[in-house]
Motif scaffolding. Sequence first.
Motif, PDB file in Angstrom:
ATOM      1  N   MET A  62     -42.771  33.400  34.035  1.00  0.00           N
ATOM      2  CA  MET A  62     -43.123  34.356  35.076  1.00  0.00           C
ATOM      3  C   MET A  62     -42.359  34.052  36.369  1.00  0.00           C
ATOM      4  O   MET A  62     -42.330  32.912  36.830  1.00  0.00           O
ATOM      5  CB  MET A  62     -44.630  34.316  35.356  1.00  0.00           C
ATOM      6  N   LYS A  63     -41.733  35.058  36.935  1.00  0.00           N
ATOM      7  CA  LYS A  63     -40.932  34.859  38.130  1.00  0.00           C
ATOM      8  C   LYS A  63     -41.807  34.771  39.380  1.00  0.00           C
ATOM      9  O   LYS A  63     -42.828  35.425  39.489  1.00  0.00           O
ATOM     10  CB  LYS A  63     -39.921  35.992  38.291  1.00  0.00           C
ATOM     11  N   LYS A  64     -41.355  33.903  40.323  1.00  0.00           N
ATOM     12  CA  LYS A  64     -42.010  33.790  41.623  1.00  0.00           C
ATOM     13  C   LYS A  64     -40.993  34.103  42.704  1.00  0.00           C
ATOM     14  O   LYS A  64     -39.792  33.910  42.525  1.00  0.00           O
ATOM     15  CB  LYS A  64     -42.571  32.378  41.834  1.00  0.00           C
ATOM     16  N   GLY A  65     -41.488  34.597  43.842  1.00  0.00           N
ATOM     17  CA  GLY A  65     -40.606  34.924  44.950  1.00  0.00           C
ATOM     18  C   GLY A  65     -40.420  33.745  45.893  1.00  0.00           C
ATOM     19  O   GLY A  65     -41.398  33.090  46.266  1.00  0.00           O
ATOM     20  N   TYR A  66     -39.175  33.460  46.263  1.00  0.00           N
ATOM     21  CA  TYR A  66     -38.876  32.373  47.189  1.00  0.00           C
ATOM     22  C   TYR A  66     -37.995  32.904  48.317  1.00  0.00           C
ATOM     23  O   TYR A  66     -37.427  33.994  48.232  1.00  0.00           O
ATOM     24  CB  TYR A  66     -38.141  31.232  46.473  1.00  0.00           C
ATOM     25  N   LYS A  67     -37.847  32.096  49.370  1.00  0.00           N
ATOM     26  CA  LYS A  67     -36.929  32.410  50.465  1.00  0.00           C
ATOM     27  C   LYS A  67     -35.845  31.343  50.488  1.00  0.00           C
ATOM     28  O   LYS A  67     -36.129  30.159  50.323  1.00  0.00           O
ATOM     29  CB  LYS A  67     -37.663  32.440  51.795  1.00  0.00           C
ATOM     30  N   VAL A  68     -34.609  31.781  50.696  1.00  0.00           N
ATOM     31  CA  VAL A  68     -33.482  30.849  50.699  1.00  0.00           C
ATOM     32  C   VAL A  68     -32.595  31.130  51.901  1.00  0.00           C
ATOM     33  O   VAL A  68     -32.380  32.292  52.275  1.00  0.00           O
ATOM     34  CB  VAL A  68     -32.641  30.973  49.405  1.00  0.00           C
ATOM     35  N   THR A  69     -32.110  30.077  52.525  1.00  0.00           N
ATOM     36  CA  THR A  69     -31.132  30.191  53.603  1.00  0.00           C
ATOM     37  C   THR A  69     -30.033  29.177  53.359  1.00  0.00           C
ATOM     38  O   THR A  69     -30.127  28.357  52.439  1.00  0.00           O
ATOM     39  CB  THR A  69     -31.798  29.983  54.981  1.00  0.00           C
ATOM     40  N   ASP A 101     -36.950  22.162  36.888  1.00  0.00           N
ATOM     41  CA  ASP A 101     -37.894  23.278  36.837  1.00  0.00           C
ATOM     42  C   ASP A 101     -39.326  22.811  37.013  1.00  0.00           C
ATOM     43  O   ASP A 101     -40.166  23.529  37.564  1.00  0.00           O
ATOM     44  CB  ASP A 101     -37.764  24.028  35.503  1.00  0.00           C
ATOM     45  N   GLU A 102     -39.615  21.608  36.540  1.00  0.00           N
ATOM     46  CA  GLU A 102     -40.974  21.070  36.602  1.00  0.00           C
ATOM     47  C   GLU A 102     -41.454  20.989  38.052  1.00  0.00           C
ATOM     48  O   GLU A 102     -42.572  21.394  38.365  1.00  0.00           O
ATOM     49  CB  GLU A 102     -40.998  19.688  35.952  1.00  0.00           C
ATOM     50  N   TYR A 103     -40.600  20.474  38.923  1.00  0.00           N
ATOM     51  CA  TYR A 103     -40.985  20.367  40.334  1.00  0.00           C
ATOM     52  C   TYR A 103     -41.012  21.742  40.998  1.00  0.00           C
ATOM     53  O   TYR A 103     -41.897  22.044  41.788  1.00  0.00           O
ATOM     54  CB  TYR A 103     -40.034  19.439  41.084  1.00  0.00           C
ATOM     55  N   LEU A 104     -40.062  22.603  40.663  1.00  0.00           N
ATOM     56  CA  LEU A 104     -40.010  23.950  41.242  1.00  0.00           C
ATOM     57  C   LEU A 104     -41.316  24.696  40.997  1.00  0.00           C
ATOM     58  O   LEU A 104     -41.822  25.393  41.878  1.00  0.00           O
ATOM     59  CB  LEU A 104     -38.836  24.731  40.657  1.00  0.00           C
ATOM     60  N   GLU A 145     -37.441  32.411  37.856  1.00  0.00           N
ATOM     61  CA  GLU A 145     -38.398  31.630  37.072  1.00  0.00           C
ATOM     62  C   GLU A 145     -37.840  30.269  36.670  1.00  0.00           C
ATOM     63  O   GLU A 145     -38.516  29.497  36.012  1.00  0.00           O
ATOM     64  CB  GLU A 145     -38.834  32.394  35.822  1.00  0.00           C
ATOM     65  N   SER A 146     -36.616  29.983  37.091  1.00  0.00           N
ATOM     66  CA  SER A 146     -36.035  28.670  36.808  1.00  0.00           C
ATOM     67  C   SER A 146     -35.141  28.253  37.961  1.00  0.00           C
ATOM     68  O   SER A 146     -34.693  29.089  38.757  1.00  0.00           O
ATOM     69  CB  SER A 146     -35.214  28.691  35.514  1.00  0.00           C
ATOM     70  N   LEU A 147     -34.873  26.966  38.048  1.00  0.00           N
ATOM     71  CA  LEU A 147     -34.022  26.442  39.113  1.00  0.00           C
ATOM     72  C   LEU A 147     -32.608  26.989  38.997  1.00  0.00           C
ATOM     73  O   LEU A 147     -31.998  27.370  40.003  1.00  0.00           O
ATOM     74  CB  LEU A 147     -34.008  24.910  39.048  1.00  0.00           C
ATOM     75  N   GLN A 148     -32.079  27.037  37.782  1.00  0.00           N
ATOM     76  CA  GLN A 148     -30.728  27.548  37.585  1.00  0.00           C
ATOM     77  C   GLN A 148     -30.614  28.999  38.028  1.00  0.00           C
ATOM     78  O   GLN A 148     -29.652  29.382  38.708  1.00  0.00           O
ATOM     79  CB  GLN A 148     -30.320  27.410  36.114  1.00  0.00           C
ATOM     80  N   GLU A 149     -31.612  29.802  37.681  1.00  0.00           N
ATOM     81  CA  GLU A 149     -31.588  31.209  38.078  1.00  0.00           C
ATOM     82  C   GLU A 149     -31.656  31.348  39.594  1.00  0.00           C
ATOM     83  O   GLU A 149     -30.960  32.172  40.192  1.00  0.00           O
ATOM     84  CB  GLU A 149     -32.756  31.961  37.434  1.00  0.00           C
ATOM     85  N   PRO A 172     -45.260  30.237  46.072  1.00  0.00           N
ATOM     86  CA  PRO A 172     -44.364  31.355  46.379  1.00  0.00           C
ATOM     87  C   PRO A 172     -44.025  31.387  47.868  1.00  0.00           C
ATOM     88  O   PRO A 172     -44.796  30.915  48.698  1.00  0.00           O
ATOM     89  CB  PRO A 172     -45.194  32.585  45.971  1.00  0.00           C
ATOM     90  N   GLN A 173     -42.844  31.914  48.171  1.00  0.00           N
ATOM     91  CA  GLN A 173     -42.338  32.060  49.546  1.00  0.00           C
ATOM     92  C   GLN A 173     -41.958  30.733  50.200  1.00  0.00           C
ATOM     93  O   GLN A 173     -41.765  30.665  51.413  1.00  0.00           O
ATOM     94  CB  GLN A 173     -43.349  32.819  50.426  1.00  0.00           C
ATOM     95  N   THR A 174     -41.862  29.662  49.394  1.00  0.00           N
ATOM     96  CA  THR A 174     -41.316  28.416  49.923  1.00  0.00           C
ATOM     97  C   THR A 174     -39.886  28.662  50.389  1.00  0.00           C
ATOM     98  O   THR A 174     -39.122  29.354  49.727  1.00  0.00           O
ATOM     99  CB  THR A 174     -41.319  27.315  48.843  1.00  0.00           C
ATOM    100  N   LEU A 175     -39.524  28.095  51.545  1.00  0.00           N
ATOM    101  CA  LEU A 175     -38.174  28.266  52.070  1.00  0.00           C
ATOM    102  C   LEU A 175     -37.294  27.110  51.610  1.00  0.00           C
ATOM    103  O   LEU A 175     -37.637  25.942  51.787  1.00  0.00           O
ATOM    104  CB  LEU A 175     -38.198  28.324  53.607  1.00  0.00           C
ATOM    105  N   PHE A 176     -36.129  27.452  51.038  1.00  0.00           N
ATOM    106  CA  PHE A 176     -35.175  26.461  50.568  1.00  0.00           C
ATOM    107  C   PHE A 176     -33.874  26.534  51.367  1.00  0.00           C
ATOM    108  O   PHE A 176     -33.526  27.593  51.906  1.00  0.00           O
ATOM    109  CB  PHE A 176     -34.838  26.674  49.085  1.00  0.00           C
ATOM    110  N   ILE A 177     -33.157  25.423  51.411  1.00  0.00           N
ATOM    111  CA  ILE A 177     -31.812  25.381  51.969  1.00  0.00           C
ATOM    112  C   ILE A 177     -30.842  25.196  50.810  1.00  0.00           C
ATOM    113  O   ILE A 177     -30.975  24.242  50.031  1.00  0.00           O
ATOM    114  CB  ILE A 177     -31.631  24.204  52.957  1.00  0.00           C
ATOM    115  N   LEU A 178     -29.878  26.108  50.670  1.00  0.00           N
ATOM    116  CA  LEU A 178     -28.861  25.998  49.626  1.00  0.00           C
ATOM    117  C   LEU A 178     -27.608  25.382  50.243  1.00  0.00           C
ATOM    118  O   LEU A 178     -27.047  25.933  51.193  1.00  0.00           O
ATOM    119  CB  LEU A 178     -28.542  27.372  49.041  1.00  0.00           C
ATOM    120  N   LEU A 179     -27.185  24.230  49.720  1.00  0.00           N
ATOM    121  CA  LEU A 179     -26.038  23.523  50.270  1.00  0.00           C
ATOM    122  C   LEU A 179     -24.913  23.431  49.249  1.00  0.00           C
ATOM    123  O   LEU A 179     -25.154  23.250  48.059  1.00  0.00           O
ATOM    124  CB  LEU A 179     -26.433  22.107  50.696  1.00  0.00           C
ATOM    125  N   GLN A 180     -23.688  23.553  49.751  1.00  0.00           N
ATOM    126  CA  GLN A 180     -22.526  23.306  48.920  1.00  0.00           C
ATOM    127  C   GLN A 180     -22.227  21.811  48.909  1.00  0.00           C
ATOM    128  O   GLN A 180     -22.833  21.030  49.648  1.00  0.00           O
ATOM    129  CB  GLN A 180     -21.338  24.106  49.444  1.00  0.00           C
TER     130      GLN A 180
END
Length: 379
Positions: free
Chosen positions: A1-8, A57-60, A21-25, A65-73
């Motif tokens: 089941m998919k959950k909604g998150y926020k990413v910056t 995925d286990e920790y994710l 629904e997964s970390l890779q996705e 829902p709506q947890t804010l993440f930082i995506l880094l290169q």
Amino acid sequence: MKKGYKVTDVRREKKIGIAAESLQELIEKSCKKFGFNVSCAECRLYVAEDGTLVDDDEYLKTLPPQTLFILLQKSEKMVTDFDYYYNMIRSTKKDYIDTGRAAKEFLDTNLRDKFKLFQRYINAADNAKTLLSERSQDPDWFAGLEPSEKTKEQSMSKRIKERMRGYYYKTKTALQSSELYVHSKNGGSKKYIDQFLVDLRKLLEGSKYNEGYFNRKYEKEQRMCDETGLFECGGLWNNNRCVYENEHIINPYRSREERILFQTWNLDHRIELSRSIIPTILQALNNIYIGKLYCTDCRSNTNYGNIETERYYLQIFTRENLKLVHIVCHYKGKHDAASDLYTICQKCLVKNRTKFGPNIARPHGGRLISSYTRSSLSW
């Protein structure tokens, strides 16, 4: 089941909403929306609030829902929300910094007197709302919480479960970053650690993450508060009670302010998790791996055996080794208390399996015997 998150991203100029629904996705969709011209394998995802790396995925799935993440290169460095906004303010608002330093100095000195002052404000709260439970009855108490939290008891159970998950992931991270795990020959000792974590997780799930500790509607033997939700400090780790009698008390069920202040109270490990329990677990697992262990049941030396997972579960997650303490009574120096090597020989293992049946979580008084031994794993 998919959950909604926020990413910056590292610049924090915009936030995007992503359902996954997964970390890779989640990483793949984030890379695409931010237009990163790199492989997704070169990107990392962190929780913005505290900088925790999300690596499975286990920790994710444990994050709301709506947890804010930082995506880094690959070349970018993680900076928590606090540090980011502090540095931004620091460069433009010197007055804000001076105010922040004054607040820090306030909290760093004379803590006992300061919390007495806070306690007077708390005591002035409306006691009439303490026993109310539903969100509709006391909406102010729920300000800032997830809409799914419908009762105070449900919310407080969620808080303790979050702390228990934190202890599990702290243990998991420490074990899987250890020399024994990283430099495992042919994956042998790595298998022992992974299986131990599986068994530890089963015990925690079997106890429902000890959700009753903060829930005033649970049985007296299970909860840490009285029937109204009042908590009392347990005192320093090596004391039987708090020396600040009738001062270090709090009822987070009474008001939103008291609920927030309760976050400063700590579950203190008498035998410390990082300094004693985790190193002892690693030593016990290494002894099993090399075939040189001591059975705590029959007190004999042996070449083949197992680790007693439940003993460590009790030390990490239960009131056998945890006490709830006011911030003033949380001693962060080294505790003069040590864990022990809890291992069991093959003969006692078979005897206990015959007595208790298959390896499952036992009721109080029984013992879980993990589902692996030195002879059952190959390397």
